[in-house]
Design an enzyme around this catalytic site. Structure first.
Site, PDB file in Angstrom:
ATOM      1  CB  CYS A   1      45.118  78.504  72.056  1.00  0.00           C
ATOM      2  SG  CYS A   1      46.472  79.138  72.989  1.00  0.00           S
TER       3      CYS A   1
ATOM      4  NE  ARG B   1      43.235  75.447  67.077  1.00  0.00           N
ATOM      5  CZ  ARG B   1      43.492  75.812  66.115  1.00  0.00           C
ATOM      6  NH1 ARG B   1      43.186  75.053  65.061  1.00  0.00           N
ATOM      7  NH2 ARG B   1      44.086  77.108  65.923  1.00  0.00           N
TER       8      ARG B   1
ATOM      9  CD1 TRP C   1      51.304  73.934  72.970  1.00  0.00           C
ATOM     10  CD2 TRP C   1      52.144  76.447  72.482  1.00  0.00           C
ATOM     11  NE1 TRP C   1      52.613  73.837  72.373  1.00  0.00           N
ATOM     12  CE2 TRP C   1      53.060  75.393  72.115  1.00  0.00           C
ATOM     13  CE3 TRP C   1      52.102  77.540  72.062  1.00  0.00           C
ATOM     14  CZ2 TRP C   1      54.326  75.698  71.686  1.00  0.00           C
ATOM     15  CZ3 TRP C   1      53.366  77.910  71.842  1.00  0.00           C
ATOM     16  CH2 TRP C   1      54.442  77.242  71.544  1.00  0.00           C
TER      17      TRP C   1
ATOM     18  CG  ASN D   1      44.773  80.605  69.037  1.00  0.00           C
ATOM     19  OD1 ASN D   1      45.994  80.468  69.176  1.00  0.00           O
ATOM     20  ND2 ASN D   1      44.108  80.098  67.864  1.00  0.00           N
ATOM     21  N   GLY D   2      46.763  83.328  70.301  1.00  0.00           N
ATOM     22  CA  GLY D   2      47.533  84.389  69.758  1.00  0.00           C
ATOM     23  C   GLY D   2      48.458  84.966  70.453  1.00  0.00           C
TER      24      GLY D   2
ATOM     25  CD  GLU E   1      57.400  63.241  58.559  1.00  0.00           C
ATOM     26  OE1 GLU E   1      58.006  64.275  58.367  1.00  0.00           O
ATOM     27  OE2 GLU E   1      56.214  63.005  59.072  1.00  0.00           O
TER      28      GLU E   1
ATOM     29  CE  LYS F   1      55.754  62.525  62.432  1.00  0.00           C
ATOM     30  NZ  LYS F   1      55.267  63.348  61.082  1.00  0.00           N
TER      31      LYS F   1
ATOM     32  CD  GLU G   1      55.987  65.135  65.425  1.00  0.00           C
ATOM     33  OE1 GLU G   1      55.564  66.184  65.682  1.00  0.00           O
ATOM     34  OE2 GLU G   1      55.528  64.608  64.458  1.00  0.00           O
TER      35      GLU G   1
ATOM     36  CG  HIS H   1      81.358  64.323  55.381  1.00  0.00           C
ATOM     37  ND1 HIS H   1      82.500  64.871  54.577  1.00  0.00           N
ATOM     38  CD2 HIS H   1      80.907  63.643  54.580  1.00  0.00           C
ATOM     39  CE1 HIS H   1      82.556  64.284  53.377  1.00  0.00           C
ATOM     40  NE2 HIS H   1      81.539  63.722  53.374  1.00  0.00           N
TER      41      HIS H   1
ATOM     42  CE  LYS I   1      47.374  67.924  62.871  1.00  0.00           C
ATOM     43  NZ  LYS I   1      48.413  67.072  62.507  1.00  0.00           N
TER      44      LYS I   1
HETATM   45  O1  M6R Z   1      49.995  72.620  59.500  1.00  0.00           O
HETATM   46  P1  M6R Z   1      51.346  72.394  58.691  1.00  0.00           P
HETATM   47  O2  M6R Z   1      51.607  71.452  57.789  1.00  0.00           O
HETATM   48  O3  M6R Z   1      51.761  73.732  58.337  1.00  0.00           O
HETATM   49  O4  M6R Z   1      52.123  72.242  59.968  1.00  0.00           O
HETATM   50  C1  M6R Z   1      53.534  72.257  60.166  1.00  0.00           C
HETATM   51  C2  M6R Z   1      54.378  71.664  61.167  1.00  0.00           C
HETATM   52  O5  M6R Z   1      54.127  72.368  62.316  1.00  0.00           O
HETATM   53  C3  M6R Z   1      54.020  70.082  61.470  1.00  0.00           C
HETATM   54  O6  M6R Z   1      54.206  69.485  59.969  1.00  0.00           O
HETATM   55  C4  M6R Z   1      54.706  69.521  62.579  1.00  0.00           C
HETATM   56  O7  M6R Z   1      56.080  69.490  62.207  1.00  0.00           O
HETATM   57  C5  M6R Z   1      54.153  68.086  62.894  1.00  0.00           C
HETATM   58  N1  M6R Z   1      54.170  68.066  64.326  1.00  0.00           N
HETATM   59  C6  M6R Z   1      54.803  67.095  62.319  1.00  0.00           C
HETATM   60  O8  M6R Z   1      54.424  65.900  62.839  1.00  0.00           O
END
Ligand code: M6R
Length: 612
Positions: A2, A27, A77, A103-104, A485, A489, A492, A508, A607
């Protein structure tokens, strides 16, 4: 999660709010809204979907014509209550005098709602937030600040809120924070409140970060910050060195692409000022207490998502260069296993935003158990930075794309520097070896540029593979987290199912998945485990799998075995993870755009994940 924005001043308020919300859209983006008090008259406009739709509604409504204008906005969000116009913020009380954007999570909202309903309040939404305007209504006695303070006294949970009222002259914003961030932007004859600095950059770079338990009372020509006892806190504004352009897409189609291309610059900034004469590493002033680092016997790193993948690479870097054992924890699990923090332990929280609730909670747990806390963080003044004993900023600049890119490679660079600093302090490497590593790090920005210059080939590969529905990513050793990673990517931003495994694990179980419909991305740079990885390539090939290899330039052997090969410059094995990340980012980006996905705002994500 948010985004909140508040404005009071002479500008056209809806324009400032919409502009701020657009800059905070990363956000959360399932619905949005604004509430404006124009010469005492409240107007609320809300919309499901993206800010563009809200903007159009505002254009048709033309909500303001008074002189001094005040308003709040929110991009959501959803946590409690599905995304709908009714559930969009700002929320109001029964009388339509008080408006809140939040937000929260209000954890005891069901109890509060029941109490308020018994008192006669009528609720219009499914949200937890709506209890706030009703509480403020019930406590209001001519003083908005006091009503907000009393309302928050009843609340359990986390919040960043902005509140406006049509009562009195309606010329103030009351903001309060407990958990999710809020920052006051200080202008001339106007002031702002926002969840994050990018919303403020076109207007001011002078900011005051609210701390937990604080309330800000903001009017057009002044602001006051008070602690939970109501005492004034005299904190001067600090000046942020980010520019408005840094938070713009410029010539790029997406923020993610821009941020991928920014990596040479971002890594130079991570290194800047941290390399001394004779190629030594000079981090000790930032670590605050070099003696603690010199005497450390165990390191614990916590993080989530991409930051957790960076932590895994950090383990290899620190263990191999500084010979200190490192444990890694998914931050969301850390505090629920009653972790043992031995004396002489150092806990590192890695977080781009410095806001991730799970990471902050893990850091708090570590602090309560007596650990010295270091955060590796991108956002200056964030919660993680403030709750740490020392901070290593990555200096990547604002990262707006929800998929982390430059934040990751700058985290790896910062971890490499930290490992070298520890090696220096603990004398685990001779000076010439440190110098060799430092020289390698200096070359990384140019090596990344070389990969970016060949991005056309990766775009073509994206075209070739954009219709597949499952991918495996394999890596060994220090490149296993890069496989994770790469898979993260892809999944997501393109919604394709992708899994990262250690190449050794394949036999395995995952090998059962291999067939001609299963592309396997194999990280196979020339390092100590290259031969073993080649064995895994063979295993995939004999089962009709398709291999896309990321390999060291001039490696002809792999190009004969793999179906497709992406080359990265020849580098030290400890540098390979940074370089190998770049093609995987581009690969995911091109596949996602070809599938028509909104790469900067993937579905269901935000984010900063400020709720656990
Ligand atoms: O702000 P942060 O690095 O703590 O965020 C952690 C994760 O939420 C963040 O890396 C998330 O996995 C991303 N969407 C990855 O691209």
């Amino acid at each position: 999660m948010c985004g909140i924005v508040g404005y009071i001043g002479n500008r056209e308020v809806s324009g400032v709010l919409v502009d701020g919300l657009k800059r905070l859209e990363y956000r959360g983006y399932d619905s949005c809204g604004v509430a404006i008090i124009d010469e005492g008259r409240p107007k609320v406009i809300r919309s499901v979907g993206r800010i563009g739709e809200l903007e159009e509604k505002i254009r048709l409504t033309n909500p303001t014509n008074g002189s001094v204008k005040c308003g709040i906005g929110h991009t959501r969000w959803a946590t409690h209550g599905r995304p709908s116009e009714t559930n969009s913020h700002p929320h109001r009380d029964c009388t339509g005098r008080f408006y809140v954007a939040h937000n929260g999570i209000i954890e005891n909202y069901l109890y509060l709602k029941h109490r308020l309903v018994v008192e006669g309040h009528v609720f219009a939404t499914e949200t937890d937030t709506e209890v706030l305007p009703h509480l403020i209504e019930s406590y209001y006695d001519g003083d908005l600040e006091e009503a907000v303070r009393r309302a928050l006294g009843d609340v359990e949970g986390v919040y960043g809120i902005v509140v406006i009222s049509s009562e009195g002259d309606g010329r103030k914003i009351v903001a309060a924070r407990n958990g999710p961030p809020l920052v006051v932007g200080v202008g001339s004859g106007e002031n702002f409140v926002a969840s994050d600095v990018p919303a403020l950059l076109p207007y001011t770079r002078n900011v005051v970060f609210l701390q937990d338990g604080e309330i800000a009372i903001v009017s057009s020509d002044s602001f006051q910050i008070k602690n939970s006892q109501g005492e004034c806190m005299c904190r001067p504004a600090e000046t942020i060195n980010w520019t408005a352009e840094m938070a713009e897409k410029e010539r790029y189609a997406h923020f993610m692409l821009k941020e991928i291309y920014e990596q040479p610059r971002a890594i130079r900034d991570t290194l800047r000022g941290r390399i001394g004469e004779n190629d030594t590493v000079t981090l000790s002033s930032e670590l605050h207490n070099a003696a603690i680092f010199a005497g450390v016997e165990r390191l614990q790193i916590v993080g989530m998502g991409t930051s957790l993948n960076a932590a895994q690479v950090g383990k290899f870097l620190i263990e191999s260069l500084a010979r200190v054992p490192v444990d890694i924890d998914n931050a969301s699990e850390f505090r629920y296993r009653d972790p043992i923090i031995a004396p002489k332990s150092l806990v590192i929280g890695i977080t781009q935003s410095g806001e991730t609730a799970d990471t902050l909670a893990a850091m708090k747990e570590a602090r309560e158990k007596g650990a010295f806390l270091l955060s590796i963080c991108n956002v200056v003044g964030s919660q993680a930075a403030r709750q740490s004993d020392a901070v290593l900023y990555t200096h990547a600049g604002p990262e707006i794309g929800v998929a982390s890119t430059k934040a990751f490679t700058t985290q790896l660079t910062a971890l490499y520097l930290l490992a070298l600093e520890l090696a220096q302090l603990r004398q685990t490497l001779p000076a010439h070896e440190i110098q060799r590593h430092v020289r390698q790090l200096r070359e990384v920005p140019d090596q990344i540029q070389k990969i970016l210059d060949q991005s056309q080939g990766i775009a073509e590969l994206g075209e070739r593979f954009c219709r597949y529905s499952d991918f495996l990513y394999l890596g060994r050793g220090i490149n296993f987290p890069i496989a994770m990673e790469g898979a993260l990517k892809l999944k997501e931003i393109s919604y394709i199912h992708a899994e990262g495994y250690t190449a050794g694990e394949m036999k395995h179980g995952p090998i059962a998945l291999i067939d001609s419909e299963m592309p396997v991305v194999v990280l196979a740079p020339q390092d100590a485990v290259y031969r073993k990885t080649m064995g895994n390539v063979e295993e995939v090939k004999v089962r009709d799998g398709i291999v896309i290899a990321v390999a060291t330039e001039h490696d002809r052997e792999i190009s004969q075995k793999a179906d497709y090969t992406i080359y990265i410059p020849d580098a030290d094995p400890l540098v390979n993870p940074i370089l190998a990340t770049i093609p995987l980012q581009l690969f995911a980006y091109h596949i996602a755009t070809l599938r028509g996905c909104d790469v900067d705002k993937p579905r269901n994500l935000a984010k900063s994940v400020t709720v656990e």
